[in-house]
Design an enzyme around this catalytic site. Structure first.
Site, PDB file in Angstrom:
ATOM      1  CD  GLU A 175       2.879   9.174  10.086  1.00 45.27           C
ATOM      2  OE1 GLU A 175       3.228   9.209   8.895  1.00 45.27           O
ATOM      3  OE2 GLU A 175       1.886   8.549  10.493  1.00 45.27           O
ATOM      4  CB  SER A 196       9.332  14.323   5.808  1.00 43.82           C
ATOM      5  OG  SER A 196       8.142  15.046   5.566  1.00 43.82           O
ATOM      6  CG  HIS A 484      -1.381   3.147  12.135  1.00 42.45           C
ATOM      7  ND1 HIS A 484      -0.218   2.865  11.450  1.00 42.45           N
ATOM      8  CD2 HIS A 484      -1.474   2.215  13.114  1.00 42.45           C
ATOM      9  CE1 HIS A 484       0.355   1.796  11.978  1.00 42.45           C
ATOM     10  NE2 HIS A 484      -0.392   1.375  12.982  1.00 42.45           N
ATOM     11  CD  GLU A 485      -1.839   7.112   9.499  1.00 45.33           C
ATOM     12  OE1 GLU A 485      -2.955   6.576   9.539  1.00 45.33           O
ATOM     13  OE2 GLU A 485      -0.807   6.479   9.219  1.00 45.33           O
ATOM     14  CD  GLU A 503       1.907   5.153  11.892  1.00 46.09           C
ATOM     15  OE1 GLU A 503       2.662   4.626  11.076  1.00 46.09           O
ATOM     16  OE2 GLU A 503       0.960   5.880  11.563  1.00 46.09           O
ATOM     17  CD  GLU A 509       3.947   3.545   8.124  1.00 43.12           C
ATOM     18  OE1 GLU A 509       3.236   2.544   8.253  1.00 43.12           O
ATOM     19  OE2 GLU A 509       3.496   4.686   8.033  1.00 43.12           O
TER      20      GLU A 509
HETATM   21  C1  NOJ Z   1      -0.444   4.388   7.070  1.00 44.70           C
HETATM   22  C2  NOJ Z   1      -0.256   3.395   8.152  1.00 44.70           C
HETATM   23  O1  NOJ Z   1       0.715   3.825   9.072  1.00 44.70           O
HETATM   24  C3  NOJ Z   1       0.122   2.098   7.510  1.00 44.70           C
HETATM   25  O2  NOJ Z   1       0.423   1.140   8.498  1.00 44.70           O
HETATM   26  C4  NOJ Z   1      -0.994   1.644   6.618  1.00 44.70           C
HETATM   27  O3  NOJ Z   1      -0.588   0.496   5.954  1.00 44.70           O
HETATM   28  C5  NOJ Z   1      -1.332   2.708   5.576  1.00 44.70           C
HETATM   29  N1  NOJ Z   1      -1.512   3.954   6.219  1.00 44.70           N
HETATM   30  C6  NOJ Z   1      -2.583   2.368   4.806  1.00 44.70           C
HETATM   31  O4  NOJ Z   1      -3.706   2.422   5.649  1.00 44.70           O
HETATM   32 CA    CA Z   2       1.526   6.253   9.353  1.00 45.27          CA
END
Ligand code: NOJ
Ligand code: CA
Length: 715
Positions: A175, A196, A484-485, A503, A509
């Site tokens: 990220e 960051s 995500h992650e 993601e 975001e």
């Molecule tokens: C990081 C995610 O990228 C985001 O989309 C999510 O809302 C938050 N974590 C909480 O789970």
């Molecule tokens: Ca994220």
């Protein structure tokens, strides 16, 4: 779409022996691409790659080191080498094009160590028209059963100090914003020093870069290095030797410093090098998908690309909260959590989103913060941060899902694990059964936090296996996944077409909770993060300024028109309309593009592209005659020139152009846009002004003069 894929035509030439020349070099080629293989004086395998008269990869070494063992890289002899040609094609379940050609020459070299224990390894090379892939195979053999890899010795030896678009080789996250520099200038310390807002970071190598790594040579060659089919192995990163521009594979370790626990027979992921004189070709390459195995899911009818809205951006911008109580200590006399009055995932609020989705033909609604655990979920590195099944008292899961079903809206489950993958595996069946019970067709998973098993990283072998296990389990329950992650994709969405998006990169975001993404960010992402597969970038923010309650400088670093363009430029079969309903209701004319734009495509053309500067992409919607175009630029204004020569000859269409307003720019006037409509055909060349940090989105549909009488021709 009965079956996920079927072979349309297959020319499989007879396997032939590939002979070495007098210097011991074996050569194979496909059009302008050619690859050479030999054993060096120490019996170590070596390969080199050329594109016409240009050197892509100078002679580079290959092999492995094993834990507590003699090197698995030298003393080899060739015991056999074979070549075959394949020209095949297949149809993805969903994607950027409806059919994919898989055309390559394959060379398999079987090697044996001359000295005891006479171990065997095969190296398989595939040479395509736009690059190469290669993998190692440890065949079944007497003297190799269980083994542990301590180091991969694969090199990608560059011919010069190329320009690179890079992020640090971080074991836990992708990220970051991209840095553009010479290879010799890669220094992760500079990036880490900047701060960051990334939850968990872990960088050991000061000159390490993540893949996909995008490079450009002085003589105009674009090169992308990545991997395909990452299964049961850690992610590969690249160590950069500044002095001779040599990149070498660096595998993400576990707590013991080990890389991969394996048993023969085993095949490693493919190492990929995609290249072309044209930047656009990097974006349309299908090498990574072709190197992945066909779908393991036989019935894919239930897998459906979709757009969705969600109770999400309102939390990212602090209008509401994920958590129900302010802290776990906030309890009443009976010990029940006290509602903080700011909890976003409450039944009436969720119903508003369902109403909005239903009214606007948006298929799905994501709800985050619906389940208990958000009071102390992050930063405690604990087991059981969530149980994935218990709703907060103000979220009535039955009422919500019944309401959605009555309105024909699909709910998207949210399973944040906080990095506790062990907990998620224990609860996974219960979690997926809940999804089935309440008819959630998709889940967004998340791994914000340090990983449990402790000592593992987001990109180490154990976690790579975890993400795949979850994709498989989701498939067993007929659930689509948006992770995500997780690690950056390597084309596994061919094998698990229900693993629709990840993601695994710096999404929109960051414009909400950090200093943001620089305006060039989205012009680099398709050349880096997107090379291995779709990203849930969450485009579509209309309210670009007005976040002073977070930070006076806080704003999204694009214009509104550019947010629209991202729906076409940044491909994902799950595409969020990320802003709040009221912000869309304030701009119904611009929102029309999000309502119209497709998420699944028959065809894709990259009209123009240069990493870090601009990209214009045109895509044809699956099963219709409609085209959608997205054009984006970096911090510089530019004129995007778009010949519509891909349209059917002789057909007249209506083009609706959503473009930056006259005085728009991302910083001072991001929300200014204008919408124009014209009659166009395949002879038209559009010329559209993009503002600084701006863009344009265009929908092109067959002309209906009854609906739009008197529409003018584009001039
Ligand atoms: C990081 C995610 O990228 C985001 O989309 C999510 O809302 C938050 N974590 C909480 O789970
Ligand atoms: Ca994220």
């Amino acid at each position: 779409m009965k079956q996920y894929t079927f072979t349309l035509l297959l020319f499989l030439f007879i396997l032939s022996t590939a002979n070495a020349n007098d210097d011991g070099v074996i050569k194979i080629n496909m059009k302008k691409v050619h690859l050479e293989f030999k054993l060096d004086g120490n019996g170590q395998p070596q390969y080199a790659v050329f594109f016409g008269d240009k050197v892509v990869i100078k002679p580079s070494q290959m092999g492995f080191e094993l834990v507590n063992d003699a090197p698995f890289s030298k003393g080899f002899e060739i015991i056999n080498s074979t070549q075959r040609a394949v020209d095949d094609s297949w149809k993805p379940v969903w994607g950027e094009v409806k059919e994919i050609r898989d055309h390559y020459q394959q060379l398999t070299v079987q090697l044996k160590q001359k000295e005891k224990p006479n171990r065997l390894i095969n190296i398989v090379f595939r040479v395509f028209e736009d690059g190469v892939g290669f993998r190692y195979e440890f065949p079944h053999q007497e003297n190799l059963d269980y083994f542990i890899i301590s180091k991969e010795l694969t090199e990608f030896n560059m011919s010069a100090d190329h320009k690179a678009w890079w992020i640090p080789a971080d074991y836990d996250t992708n990220e970051y914003e991209y840095t553009t520099s010479k290879l010799s200038e890669i220094n992760t310390k500079n990036v880490l020093g900047k701060g960051s807002d990334i939850g968990v970071k872990f960088v050991e190598d000061s000159t390490g870069a993540a893949t996909p790594l995008m490079l450009k040579t002085n003589n105009g060659l674009y090169i992308n290095i990545h991997e395909a089919a990452l299964v049961n192995f850690p992610a590969m990163q690249l160590h950069v030797d500044k002095n001779d521009f040599k990149l070498s594979a660096m595998l993400v370790p576990n707590a013991l410093g080990h890389k991969a626990y394996l048993q023969a027979p085993f095949k490693t992921p493919w190492r990929t090098v995609i290249f072309s004189d044209h930047a656009a070709d990097i974006l349309t390459s299908k090498i990574i998908l072709n190197l992945n195995e066909p779908s393991v899911i036989k019935d894919t009818q239930w897998i459906k690309p979709m757009k969705f809205v969600g109770v999400w951006w309102e939390m990212q911008t602090d209008k509401t909260l994920w958590r129900y109580a302010n802290s776990l200590d906030d309890v009443d006399a009976e010990g029940h959590l006290i509602n903080n009055g700011k909890h976003g995932a409450n039944t009436p609020n969720v119903k508003k989103y369902i109403d909005f989705a239903a009214k606007n033909g948006i298929a799905g609604v994501l709800v985050e913060g619906w389940n208990t655990g958000w009071e102390d979920w992050f930063g405690n590195w604990k087991e059981e941060p969530f149980d994935f099944t218990t709703p907060y008292p103000d979220f009535n899961i039955k009422e919500v899902t019944d309401y959605a079903a009555a309105k024909g809206v699909k709910m998207i489950m949210h399973n944040e694990t906080a990095g506790a993958a062990t907990t998620y595996e224990r609860y996974a069946d219960t979690a997926f059964r809940l999804m089935n019970k309440f008819h959630y067709p998709a889940v967004k998973t998340g791994y914000v936090g340090m990983i449990i098993p402790r000592g593992e990283h987001h990109d180490s072998q154990w976690m790579i296996n975890h993400y795949t296990r979850i994709a498989q389990k989701a498939a067993d329950y007929k659930v689509m996944v948006d992770s995500h992650e997780s690690n950056r994709p390597t084309g596994l969405h061919r094998t698990y077409p229900n693993w629709m998006a990840s993601e695994a990169g710096r999404g929109n975001e960051y414009n909400a909770f950090s200093k943001g993404n620089q305006p060039e960010h989205e012009t680099i992402m398709p050349f880096t993060r997107f090379i291995g597969g779709p990203m849930d970038y969450t485009p579509g923010i209309f309210k670009l300024k007005g976040y002073a309650h977070l930070d006076t400088a806080r704003q999204v670093h694009t214009t509104l028109a550019k947010q629209l363009a991202l729906y076409v430029v940044l491909y994902s079969p799950l595409q969020m309309a990320a802003d709040l309903p009221e912000n869309y209701e304030a701009h119904p004319d611009a929102f029309q593009f999000i309502k119209d734009v497709a998420v699944d495509w028959d065809d894709t053309k990259i009209v123009e592209a240069e990493p870090g500067d601009y990209i214009t992409t045109a895509r044809k919607e699956k099963g219709t005659a409609n085209w959608f175009i997205g054009a984006i630029t970096d911090e510089n204004a530019r004129v995007s020139v778009i010949p519509l020569n891909f349209l059917d000859k002789g057909t007249r269409y209506m083009a609706t152009i959503y473009k930056d307003g006259k005085n728009a720019d991302w910083k001072n006037n991001p929300e200014a846009y204008q919408i124009e409509r014209f009659v166009v055909d395949s002879k038209v060349q559009l010329k559209i002004n993009l503002a600084k940090g701006g863009g344009a989105a265009i929908s092109i549909v067959p002309l209906d003069l009854k609906a739009y009488p008197g529409l003018k021709k584009y001039k």
